[in-house]
Design a protein around this motif. Sequence first.
Motif, PDB file in Angstrom:
ATOM      1  N   ALA A   1      -9.426  -4.586   7.559  1.00  0.00           N
ATOM      2  CA  ALA A   1     -10.890  -4.523   7.467  1.00  0.00           C
ATOM      3  C   ALA A   1     -11.376  -3.651   6.321  1.00  0.00           C
ATOM      4  CB  ALA A   1     -11.465  -4.019   8.787  1.00  0.00           C
ATOM      5  N   ASN A   2     -10.634  -2.575   6.048  1.00  0.00           N
ATOM      6  CA  ASN A   2     -11.089  -1.628   5.027  1.00  0.00           C
ATOM      7  C   ASN A   2      -9.952  -0.653   4.703  1.00  0.00           C
ATOM      8  OD1 ASN A   2     -11.076   0.225   7.233  1.00  0.00           O
ATOM      9  ND2 ASN A   2     -13.170  -0.401   7.732  1.00  0.00           N
ATOM     10  N   LYS A   3     -10.225   0.276   3.807  1.00  0.00           N
ATOM     11  CA  LYS A   3      -9.196   1.230   3.410  1.00  0.00           C
ATOM     12  C   LYS A   3      -8.791   2.129   4.577  1.00  0.00           C
ATOM     13  CE  LYS A   3      -7.812   4.598  -0.042  1.00  0.00           C
ATOM     14  NZ  LYS A   3      -8.165   5.298  -1.268  1.00  0.00           N
ATOM     15  N   SER A   4      -9.734   2.453   5.440  1.00  0.00           N
ATOM     16  CA  SER A   4      -9.427   3.283   6.592  1.00  0.00           C
ATOM     17  C   SER A   4      -8.360   2.627   7.476  1.00  0.00           C
ATOM     18  CB  SER A   4     -10.697   3.545   7.402  1.00  0.00           C
ATOM     19  OG  SER A   4     -10.424   4.433   8.461  1.00  0.00           O
ATOM     20  N   GLU A   5      -8.452   1.345   7.655  1.00  0.00           N
ATOM     21  CA  GLU A   5      -7.448   0.626   8.444  1.00  0.00           C
ATOM     22  C   GLU A   5      -6.089   0.644   7.736  1.00  0.00           C
ATOM     23  OE1 GLU A   5      -6.646  -3.845  10.136  1.00  0.00           O
ATOM     24  OE2 GLU A   5      -8.718  -3.115  10.184  1.00  0.00           O
ATOM     25  N   ILE A   6      -6.106   0.602   6.426  1.00  0.00           N
ATOM     26  CA  ILE A   6      -4.853   0.705   5.665  1.00  0.00           C
ATOM     27  C   ILE A   6      -4.233   2.083   5.879  1.00  0.00           C
ATOM     28  CG2 ILE A   6      -3.859   0.828   3.350  1.00  0.00           C
ATOM     29  CD1 ILE A   6      -5.856  -1.364   2.535  1.00  0.00           C
TER      30      ILE A   6
ATOM     31  N   ASP B   1      -4.653   4.119   8.394  1.00  0.00           N
ATOM     32  CA  ASP B   1      -4.128   4.176   9.762  1.00  0.00           C
ATOM     33  C   ASP B   1      -2.771   3.469   9.835  1.00  0.00           C
ATOM     34  OD1 ASP B   1      -6.386   5.523  10.674  1.00  0.00           O
ATOM     35  OD2 ASP B   1      -7.366   3.702  11.417  1.00  0.00           O
ATOM     36  N   GLY B   2      -2.675   2.327   9.194  1.00  0.00           N
ATOM     37  CA  GLY B   2      -1.422   1.579   9.189  1.00  0.00           C
ATOM     38  C   GLY B   2      -0.307   2.319   8.465  1.00  0.00           C
ATOM     39  N   LEU B   3      -0.644   3.005   7.392  1.00  0.00           N
ATOM     40  CA  LEU B   3       0.355   3.779   6.654  1.00  0.00           C
ATOM     41  C   LEU B   3       0.885   4.943   7.486  1.00  0.00           C
ATOM     42  CD1 LEU B   3      -1.114   3.895   3.032  1.00  0.00           C
ATOM     43  CD2 LEU B   3       0.709   2.442   3.938  1.00  0.00           C
ATOM     44  N   VAL B   4      -0.011   5.634   8.179  1.00  0.00           N
ATOM     45  CA  VAL B   4       0.411   6.737   9.043  1.00  0.00           C
ATOM     46  C   VAL B   4       1.354   6.202  10.124  1.00  0.00           C
ATOM     47  CG1 VAL B   4      -0.406   8.358  10.814  1.00  0.00           C
ATOM     48  CG2 VAL B   4      -1.540   8.251   8.591  1.00  0.00           C
ATOM     49  N   ASP B   5       1.009   5.070  10.685  1.00  0.00           N
ATOM     50  CA  ASP B   5       1.854   4.470  11.718  1.00  0.00           C
ATOM     51  C   ASP B   5       3.240   4.142  11.165  1.00  0.00           C
ATOM     52  OD1 ASP B   5       1.533   3.945  14.509  1.00  0.00           O
ATOM     53  OD2 ASP B   5       1.751   1.805  14.080  1.00  0.00           O
ATOM     54  N   ARG B   6       3.282   3.639   9.950  1.00  0.00           N
ATOM     55  CA  ARG B   6       4.575   3.327   9.324  1.00  0.00           C
ATOM     56  C   ARG B   6       5.400   4.592   9.078  1.00  0.00           C
ATOM     57  NH1 ARG B   6       4.781  -2.089   6.869  1.00  0.00           N
ATOM     58  NH2 ARG B   6       6.426  -1.309   5.508  1.00  0.00           N
TER      59      ARG B   6
ATOM     60  N   ALA C   1       0.839  -1.200   0.000  1.00  0.00           N
ATOM     61  CA  ALA C   1       0.000   0.000   0.000  1.00  0.00           C
ATOM     62  C   ALA C   1       0.875   1.251   0.000  1.00  0.00           C
ATOM     63  CB  ALA C   1      -0.935  -0.008   1.202  1.00  0.00           C
ATOM     64  N   MET C   2       1.943   1.223   0.781  1.00  0.00           N
ATOM     65  CA  MET C   2       2.850   2.369   0.820  1.00  0.00           C
ATOM     66  C   MET C   2       3.550   2.547  -0.523  1.00  0.00           C
ATOM     67  SD  MET C   2       5.747   3.428   3.606  1.00  0.00           S
ATOM     68  CE  MET C   2       4.634   4.153   4.805  1.00  0.00           C
ATOM     69  N   GLU C   3       3.947   1.450  -1.135  1.00  0.00           N
ATOM     70  CA  GLU C   3       4.579   1.527  -2.458  1.00  0.00           C
ATOM     71  C   GLU C   3       3.625   2.133  -3.483  1.00  0.00           C
ATOM     72  OE1 GLU C   3       5.859  -2.460  -3.334  1.00  0.00           O
ATOM     73  OE2 GLU C   3       7.417  -2.414  -1.790  1.00  0.00           O
ATOM     74  N   LEU C   4       2.362   1.725  -3.446  1.00  0.00           N
ATOM     75  CA  LEU C   4       1.369   2.279  -4.371  1.00  0.00           C
ATOM     76  C   LEU C   4       1.168   3.774  -4.115  1.00  0.00           C
ATOM     77  CD1 LEU C   4      -1.375  -0.496  -4.493  1.00  0.00           C
ATOM     78  CD2 LEU C   4      -0.079   0.391  -6.429  1.00  0.00           C
TER      79      LEU C   4
ATOM     80  N   GLY D   1      -4.808   8.548  -4.289  1.00  0.00           N
ATOM     81  CA  GLY D   1      -5.942   8.308  -5.180  1.00  0.00           C
ATOM     82  C   GLY D   1      -5.852   6.983  -5.912  1.00  0.00           C
ATOM     83  N   ALA D   2      -4.635   6.527  -6.136  1.00  0.00           N
ATOM     84  CA  ALA D   2      -4.431   5.254  -6.843  1.00  0.00           C
ATOM     85  C   ALA D   2      -4.519   4.052  -5.914  1.00  0.00           C
ATOM     86  CB  ALA D   2      -3.069   5.263  -7.533  1.00  0.00           C
ATOM     87  N   LEU D   3      -4.542   4.306  -4.619  1.00  0.00           N
ATOM     88  CA  LEU D   3      -4.600   3.217  -3.654  1.00  0.00           C
ATOM     89  C   LEU D   3      -6.047   2.811  -3.412  1.00  0.00           C
ATOM     90  CD1 LEU D   3      -3.318   1.315  -1.585  1.00  0.00           C
ATOM     91  CD2 LEU D   3      -3.351   3.227   0.048  1.00  0.00           C
ATOM     92  N   THR D   4      -6.437   1.712  -4.007  1.00  0.00           N
ATOM     93  CA  THR D   4      -7.757   1.132  -3.791  1.00  0.00           C
ATOM     94  C   THR D   4      -7.559  -0.311  -3.374  1.00  0.00           C
ATOM     95  OG1 THR D   4      -7.982   0.338  -6.065  1.00  0.00           O
ATOM     96  CG2 THR D   4      -8.754   2.595  -5.610  1.00  0.00           C
TER      97      THR D   4
END
Length: 146
Positions: A57-62, A64-69, A24-27, A34-37
């Motif tokens: 669970a969903n994009k929102s969780e992704i 959140d995970g990206l911000v944490d990274r 997800a981070m690479e995308l 916008g390209a991350l779906t």
Amino acid sequence: MVKEISGIPGAKLQLGRELVLERAMELADGAGLGALTMRSLAQSLGVKPMSVYYYVANKSEILDGLVDRVFEEADAARLGHVASWQQAMHNRAIALRNTLVRHKWALGLLESRMSPGVATLRHHNATLETLRLAGFDVELATRAYA
């Protein structure tokens, strides 16, 4: 789920939450948020979109995970112990700026997420701790950090 990596005979890709967030981070880095779906993420992993939902669970969780990274990466880039709180805050700012240069999409997300992860909380706590140890009271430390 184990998925064979195309082009490499016998090589296996172990699908998991960390790999999902890495891709997800690479995308996001390559084409923006916008390209991350879920569909584009699944495609980059070589799986069906429903397989991704097993790990997030969903994009929102992704997000959140990206911000944490991002916070984890910024904290890892900081220099070691310094003598003054001013230098410590300067080092934190430089490390975060350099991280945001690599992940331009992240700036608008950092403080907008409602479910902070461990690295995000660790970053905020360490920053507030630096200010508190420098003699800032709770209110002033919070205002200085906000």
